[in-house]
Design a protein around this motif. Structure first.
Motif, PDB file in Angstrom:
ATOM      1  N   GLU A  90       0.835  -1.185   0.000  1.00 49.36           N
ATOM      2  CA  GLU A  90       0.000   0.000   0.000  1.00 49.36           C
ATOM      3  C   GLU A  90       0.880   1.248   0.000  1.00 49.36           C
ATOM      4  O   GLU A  90       2.028   1.225   0.427  1.00 49.36           O
ATOM      5  N   TYR A  91       0.325   2.331  -0.478  1.00 48.19           N
ATOM      6  CA  TYR A  91       0.967   3.625  -0.379  1.00 48.19           C
ATOM      7  C   TYR A  91       0.518   4.287   0.922  1.00 48.19           C
ATOM      8  O   TYR A  91      -0.523   3.941   1.488  1.00 48.19           O
ATOM      9  N   TYR A  92       1.326   5.247   1.399  1.00 45.19           N
ATOM     10  CA  TYR A  92       0.932   6.021   2.572  1.00 45.19           C
ATOM     11  C   TYR A  92       1.072   7.494   2.232  1.00 45.19           C
ATOM     12  O   TYR A  92       2.108   7.935   1.741  1.00 45.19           O
ATOM     13  N   GLY A  93       0.007   8.227   2.494  1.00 44.72           N
ATOM     14  CA  GLY A  93       0.074   9.645   2.237  1.00 44.72           C
ATOM     15  C   GLY A  93      -1.131  10.359   2.817  1.00 44.72           C
ATOM     16  O   GLY A  93      -2.219   9.785   2.870  1.00 44.72           O
ATOM     17  N   GLY A  94      -0.951  11.557   3.271  1.00 44.15           N
ATOM     18  CA  GLY A  94      -2.065  12.306   3.815  1.00 44.15           C
ATOM     19  C   GLY A  94      -2.649  11.699   5.068  1.00 44.15           C
ATOM     20  O   GLY A  94      -3.811  11.950   5.405  1.00 44.15           O
ATOM     21  N   GLY A  95      -1.855  10.864   5.737  1.00 44.06           N
ATOM     22  CA  GLY A  95      -2.318  10.279   6.990  1.00 44.06           C
ATOM     23  C   GLY A  95      -3.073   8.976   6.854  1.00 44.06           C
ATOM     24  O   GLY A  95      -3.648   8.482   7.820  1.00 44.06           O
ATOM     25  N   TYR A  96      -3.102   8.419   5.642  1.00 41.71           N
ATOM     26  CA  TYR A  96      -3.805   7.147   5.501  1.00 41.71           C
ATOM     27  C   TYR A  96      -3.134   6.294   4.432  1.00 41.71           C
ATOM     28  O   TYR A  96      -2.367   6.780   3.608  1.00 41.71           O
ATOM     29  N   TYR A  97      -3.450   5.011   4.502  1.00 38.76           N
ATOM     30  CA  TYR A  97      -2.934   4.059   3.533  1.00 38.76           C
ATOM     31  C   TYR A  97      -3.944   3.899   2.391  1.00 38.76           C
ATOM     32  O   TYR A  97      -5.156   3.981   2.595  1.00 38.76           O
ATOM     33  N   TYR A  98      -3.436   3.648   1.204  1.00 38.11           N
ATOM     34  CA  TYR A  98      -4.335   3.495   0.070  1.00 38.11           C
ATOM     35  C   TYR A  98      -3.657   2.689  -1.029  1.00 38.11           C
ATOM     36  O   TYR A  98      -2.445   2.490  -1.019  1.00 38.11           O
ATOM     37  N   CYS A  99      -4.488   2.210  -1.949  1.00 45.35           N
ATOM     38  CA  CYS A  99      -4.010   1.462  -3.112  1.00 45.35           C
ATOM     39  C   CYS A  99      -4.338   2.247  -4.378  1.00 45.35           C
ATOM     40  O   CYS A  99      -5.245   3.083  -4.380  1.00 45.35           O
ATOM     41  N   VAL A 100      -3.624   1.930  -5.422  1.00 46.17           N
ATOM     42  CA  VAL A 100      -3.850   2.578  -6.713  1.00 46.17           C
ATOM     43  C   VAL A 100      -4.040   1.497  -7.759  1.00 46.17           C
ATOM     44  O   VAL A 100      -3.208   0.594  -7.878  1.00 46.17           O
ATOM     45  N   LEU A 101      -5.116   1.570  -8.499  1.00 40.73           N
ATOM     46  CA  LEU A 101      -5.423   0.533  -9.480  1.00 40.73           C
ATOM     47  C   LEU A 101      -4.659   0.792 -10.778  1.00 40.73           C
ATOM     48  O   LEU A 101      -5.228   1.144 -11.819  1.00 40.73           O
ATOM     49  N   LYS A 102      -3.349   0.615 -10.692  1.00 38.37           N
ATOM     50  CA  LYS A 102      -2.491   0.762 -11.865  1.00 38.37           C
ATOM     51  C   LYS A 102      -1.485  -0.380 -11.885  1.00 38.37           C
ATOM     52  O   LYS A 102      -1.042  -0.845 -10.828  1.00 38.37           O
ATOM     53  N   ILE A 103      -1.105  -0.801 -13.071  1.00 36.07           N
ATOM     54  CA  ILE A 103      -0.198  -1.935 -13.212  1.00 36.07           C
ATOM     55  C   ILE A 103       1.090  -1.702 -12.429  1.00 36.07           C
ATOM     56  O   ILE A 103       1.571  -2.597 -11.722  1.00 36.07           O
ATOM     57  N   GLU A 104       1.637  -0.505 -12.524  1.00 37.99           N
ATOM     58  CA  GLU A 104       2.931  -0.227 -11.901  1.00 37.99           C
ATOM     59  C   GLU A 104       2.882  -0.232 -10.382  1.00 37.99           C
ATOM     60  O   GLU A 104       3.927  -0.222  -9.727  1.00 37.99           O
ATOM     61  N   SER A 105       1.690  -0.260  -9.799  1.00 37.89           N
ATOM     62  CA  SER A 105       1.555  -0.278  -8.343  1.00 37.89           C
ATOM     63  C   SER A 105       1.610  -1.684  -7.769  1.00 37.89           C
ATOM     64  O   SER A 105       1.638  -1.853  -6.555  1.00 37.89           O
ATOM     65  N   PHE A 106       1.604  -2.685  -8.618  1.00 43.91           N
ATOM     66  CA  PHE A 106       1.574  -4.072  -8.168  1.00 43.91           C
ATOM     67  C   PHE A 106       2.870  -4.782  -8.564  1.00 43.91           C
ATOM     68  O   PHE A 106       3.386  -4.578  -9.656  1.00 43.91           O
ATOM     69  N   ILE A 107       3.361  -5.596  -7.642  1.00 41.24           N
ATOM     70  CA  ILE A 107       4.667  -6.228  -7.832  1.00 41.24           C
ATOM     71  C   ILE A 107       4.545  -7.683  -8.260  1.00 41.24           C
ATOM     72  O   ILE A 107       5.306  -8.151  -9.103  1.00 41.24           O
ATOM     73  N   TYR A 108       3.600  -8.397  -7.669  1.00 38.89           N
ATOM     74  CA  TYR A 108       3.471  -9.827  -7.910  1.00 38.89           C
ATOM     75  C   TYR A 108       2.245 -10.096  -8.766  1.00 38.89           C
ATOM     76  O   TYR A 108       1.185  -9.489  -8.569  1.00 38.89           O
ATOM     77  N   TRP A 109       2.401 -11.062  -9.678  1.00 38.76           N
ATOM     78  CA  TRP A 109       1.346 -11.363 -10.636  1.00 38.76           C
ATOM     79  C   TRP A 109       1.146 -12.861 -10.773  1.00 38.76           C
ATOM     80  O   TRP A 109       2.109 -13.638 -10.717  1.00 38.76           O
ATOM     81  N   GLY A 110      -0.106 -13.251 -10.962  1.00 38.81           N
ATOM     82  CA  GLY A 110      -0.409 -14.642 -11.270  1.00 38.81           C
ATOM     83  C   GLY A 110      -0.270 -14.891 -12.763  1.00 38.81           C
ATOM     84  O   GLY A 110       0.032 -13.984 -13.538  1.00 38.81           O
ATOM     85  N   GLN A 111      -0.516 -16.126 -13.163  1.00 40.40           N
ATOM     86  CA  GLN A 111      -0.380 -16.512 -14.558  1.00 40.40           C
ATOM     87  C   GLN A 111      -1.616 -16.201 -15.384  1.00 40.40           C
ATOM     88  O   GLN A 111      -1.557 -16.204 -16.607  1.00 40.40           O
ATOM     89  N   GLY A 112      -2.722 -15.949 -14.732  1.00 36.41           N
ATOM     90  CA  GLY A 112      -3.939 -15.570 -15.445  1.00 36.41           C
ATOM     91  C   GLY A 112      -4.902 -16.723 -15.644  1.00 36.41           C
ATOM     92  O   GLY A 112      -4.502 -17.891 -15.680  1.00 36.41           O
ATOM     93  N   THR A 113      -6.171 -16.377 -15.779  1.00 35.54           N
ATOM     94  CA  THR A 113      -7.210 -17.361 -16.065  1.00 35.54           C
ATOM     95  C   THR A 113      -8.142 -16.768 -17.117  1.00 35.54           C
ATOM     96  O   THR A 113      -8.511 -15.597 -17.052  1.00 35.54           O
ATOM     97  N   GLN A 114      -8.512 -17.583 -18.096  1.00 35.87           N
ATOM     98  CA  GLN A 114      -9.303 -17.097 -19.224  1.00 35.87           C
ATOM     99  C   GLN A 114     -10.787 -17.028 -18.871  1.00 35.87           C
ATOM    100  O   GLN A 114     -11.347 -17.985 -18.317  1.00 35.87           O
ATOM    101  N   VAL A 115     -11.393 -15.907 -19.200  1.00 34.73           N
ATOM    102  CA  VAL A 115     -12.839 -15.742 -19.081  1.00 34.73           C
ATOM    103  C   VAL A 115     -13.374 -15.410 -20.470  1.00 34.73           C
ATOM    104  O   VAL A 115     -12.915 -14.464 -21.104  1.00 34.73           O
ATOM    105  N   THR A 116     -14.329 -16.208 -20.922  1.00 30.90           N
ATOM    106  CA  THR A 116     -14.917 -16.004 -22.241  1.00 30.90           C
ATOM    107  C   THR A 116     -16.425 -15.861 -22.092  1.00 30.90           C
ATOM    108  O   THR A 116     -17.080 -16.746 -21.535  1.00 30.90           O
ATOM    109  N   VAL A 117     -16.959 -14.763 -22.591  1.00 28.79           N
ATOM    110  CA  VAL A 117     -18.393 -14.494 -22.517  1.00 28.79           C
ATOM    111  C   VAL A 117     -18.945 -14.446 -23.934  1.00 28.79           C
ATOM    112  O   VAL A 117     -18.520 -13.624 -24.744  1.00 28.79           O
ATOM    113  N   SER A 118     -19.876 -15.326 -24.220  1.00 31.83           N
ATOM    114  CA  SER A 118     -20.458 -15.386 -25.558  1.00 31.83           C
ATOM    115  C   SER A 118     -21.823 -14.710 -25.578  1.00 31.83           C
ATOM    116  O   SER A 118     -22.545 -14.709 -24.585  1.00 31.83           O
ATOM    117  N   SER A 119     -22.154 -14.157 -26.725  1.00 31.08           N
ATOM    118  CA  SER A 119     -23.419 -13.429 -26.849  1.00 31.08           C
ATOM    119  C   SER A 119     -24.551 -14.350 -27.241  1.00 31.08           C
ATOM    120  O   SER A 119     -24.349 -15.508 -27.600  1.00 31.08           O
TER     121      SER A 119
END
Length: 129
Positions: A100-129
């Motif tokens: 988490e980041y800390y600033g302004g007296g509180y902790y917070y997260c940022v939904l950006k790729i560069e804010s995350f260090i560890y990644w899984g391999q991924g899982t496929q989701v397919t939605v058909s119409s």
């Protein structure tokens, strides 16, 4: 080394639901962010949702009201409940973790790729119409 393993992906018709899980091992941040990202074929990876240590959440506008992120710290597991799925939700979904980041007296997260260090391999989701 932190390991993230996603599960729960699959194929579903438009309007259906899926629940993704991410098992995290050796993730020892006292205050940590966990999130879901996705990448559709031919597109850049984008943030879907994140949750911080206080269970505060952030969602991409495209999934607000349809997706819910949650975490079970006792089981080191992250979830993404997806409802009212649309064909444009089709993508590989990735679990991610970071500090988490800390600033302004509180902790917070940022939904950006560069804010995350560890990644899984991924899982496929397919939605058909």
């Amino acid at each position: 080394q932190v390991q993230l393993v996603e599960s729960g992906g699959g194929s579903v018709q438009s309007g259906g639901s899926l629940r993704l899980s991410c098992a995290a091992s050796r993730f020892t941040y006292n205050r940590g962010c966990m999130g879901w990202f996705r990448q559709a074929t031919g597109k850049e990876r984008e943030g879907v949702a994140e949750i911080d240590s206080d269970d505060s959440t952030t969602y991409a506008d495209s999934v607000k009201g349809r997706f819910t992120i949650s975490r079970d710290n006792a089981k080191n597991t992250l979830f993404l409940q997806m409802s009212s799925l649309k064909p444009e939700d089709t993508a590989i979904y990735y679990c991610a973790a970071g500090p988490e980041y800390y600033g302004g007296g509180y902790y917070y997260c940022v939904l950006k790729i560069e804010s995350f260090i560890y990644w899984g391999q991924g899982t496929q989701v397919t939605v058909s119409s």
